[in-house]
Design a protein around this motif. Sequence first.
Motif, mmCIF file in Angstrom:
data_model
loop_
_atom_site.group_PDB
_atom_site.id
_atom_site.type_symbol
_atom_site.label_atom_id
_atom_site.label_comp_id
_atom_site.label_asym_id
_atom_site.label_seq_id
_atom_site.Cartn_x
_atom_site.Cartn_y
_atom_site.Cartn_z
ATOM 1 N N UNK A 1 -47.258 41.048 -54.620
ATOM 2 C CA UNK A 1 -46.748 41.275 -55.968
ATOM 3 C C UNK A 1 -45.225 41.210 -56.000
ATOM 4 N N UNK A 2 -44.594 41.767 -54.966
ATOM 5 C CA UNK A 2 -43.134 41.786 -54.923
ATOM 6 C C UNK A 2 -42.563 40.374 -54.889
ATOM 7 N N UNK A 3 -43.150 39.510 -54.060
ATOM 8 C CA UNK A 3 -42.640 38.142 -53.969
ATOM 9 C C UNK A 3 -42.912 37.380 -55.263
ATOM 10 N N UNK A 4 -44.036 37.644 -55.886
ATOM 11 C CA UNK A 4 -44.340 36.984 -57.153
ATOM 12 C C UNK A 4 -43.324 37.370 -58.223
ATOM 13 N N UNK A 5 -42.969 38.658 -58.285
ATOM 14 C CA UNK A 5 -41.970 39.083 -59.270
ATOM 15 C C UNK A 5 -40.613 38.471 -58.984
ATOM 16 N N UNK A 6 -40.300 38.263 -57.707
ATOM 17 C CA UNK A 6 -39.016 37.641 -57.350
ATOM 18 C C UNK A 6 -38.936 36.204 -57.860
ATOM 19 N N UNK A 7 -40.087 35.534 -57.980
ATOM 20 C CA UNK A 7 -40.086 34.169 -58.492
ATOM 21 C C UNK A 7 -39.576 34.108 -59.926
ATOM 22 N N UNK A 8 -39.688 35.192 -60.667
ATOM 23 C CA UNK A 8 -39.265 35.222 -62.062
ATOM 24 C C UNK A 8 -37.755 35.347 -62.215
ATOM 25 N N UNK A 9 -37.076 35.787 -61.181
ATOM 26 C CA UNK A 9 -35.665 36.168 -61.289
ATOM 27 C C UNK A 9 -34.748 35.009 -61.681
ATOM 28 N N UNK A 10 -34.822 33.823 -61.040
ATOM 29 C CA UNK A 10 -33.881 32.752 -61.403
ATOM 30 C C UNK A 10 -33.965 32.339 -62.870
ATOM 31 N N UNK A 11 -35.168 32.177 -63.384
ATOM 32 C CA UNK A 11 -35.327 31.785 -64.788
ATOM 33 C C UNK A 11 -34.874 32.908 -65.715
ATOM 34 N N UNK A 12 -35.162 34.151 -65.340
ATOM 35 C CA UNK A 12 -34.750 35.279 -66.167
ATOM 36 C C UNK A 12 -33.228 35.361 -66.272
ATOM 37 N N UNK A 13 -32.540 35.121 -65.162
ATOM 38 C CA UNK A 13 -31.074 35.155 -65.218
ATOM 39 C C UNK A 13 -30.531 34.004 -66.061
ATOM 40 N N UNK A 14 -31.111 32.822 -65.932
ATOM 41 C CA UNK A 14 -30.656 31.691 -66.738
ATOM 42 C C UNK A 14 -30.839 31.977 -68.217
ATOM 43 N N UNK A 15 -31.965 32.587 -68.559
ATOM 44 C CA UNK A 15 -32.217 32.960 -69.947
ATOM 45 C C UNK A 15 -31.215 34.008 -70.421
#
Length: 350
Positions: free
Chosen positions: A246-260
């Motif tokens: 779960x932790x690694x899956x949530x980390x996948x969201x980080x780059x797009x979230x920061x760009x947004x």
Amino acid sequence: MTASRTAVATGVTAAPALRLSVLDRSRTRRGEEPARALRDTVAFAVEAERLGYHRFWVSEHHGVPGVAGSAPTVLAAAVAAATSRIRVGTGGVMLPNHQPLVVAEQFGVLAALFPDRIDMGLGRSVGFTDGVRRALGREKDAADRFPEQLAELLSWFDPAARGPGGVHARPAEGLDVPAFVLATGAGADVAARAGLPLVIAAVRGEEAMTAAIERYRRDFRPAARGGAPARPYVVVSGTVAVAESDERARALLVPEAWSSAHSRTHGEFSPLEPAEEVLARPMSPRERTAFEQALAGHIAGTPERAVAALTALVERTGADEFLLTTSTYDRAELLTSYRLLAGAAGLARA
């Protein structure tokens, strides 16, 4: 999903328990040329076809540093040429940016080259900034004419219709190219009146999305146009990140979230950056709030957890299909996410 879902349009057939499709926005990574992102989109489509995804769509953005896909029908042609079975389309062509005749001609060419594989996803957005809108020759209120533009576009495919001066849209005329309306809020009403499939995301929250879907189903009126569905067809769109933890899956969201978050606080949708660097970056209170908001509302977890959450969302909305828009900095991890989801969802691999 119920077992009664049947064929509703060209390319919309009886669904498995979970029908999954892909929307790729050709996201650029920091320090890379846009050409790399476009080539990766084509390679991604080949893998999505192998994994059993139903559709592969590309998007339209103009003047955005973080997105290479500015000409979706051109990119769709490259994707269709590199694949053989998966449906290919746009998510979407932003109709207010174009003359409907030209859009009809472009999709006519695609459908003539790749019969029974092309989808025409259409949106009502205009350029992201005043400068882009000026360059496109459009005003901010151009989106208000979307229902009229949509009707005109669809008319170019009708052999019985004639444009001004007897103009014909060739080779589009007489072809059945399934059209989809990308919508939020009132756009669902446009899809219902036009009798077209609805593609919708929870950009204003799931409650608002569900209300729009219910309104769409209630007001849906079948269209006489060939290729149009006989009943409402709903495609829910969103982000699903899958990894071994779960932790690694949530980390996948980080780059797009920061760009947004960066786009909301600085007015520019930036290229993707590594998650580790984003998490170590000092953020202003405004940036932090935007970043945390961008991280919320997505599905992220192990394959089993992700499929359970996705299945529950599909059941809550009654969606016929789910369109994934997931992106992240590491391409290998992105492909792994899609592979793990396909396996857990039981998609039929080639």
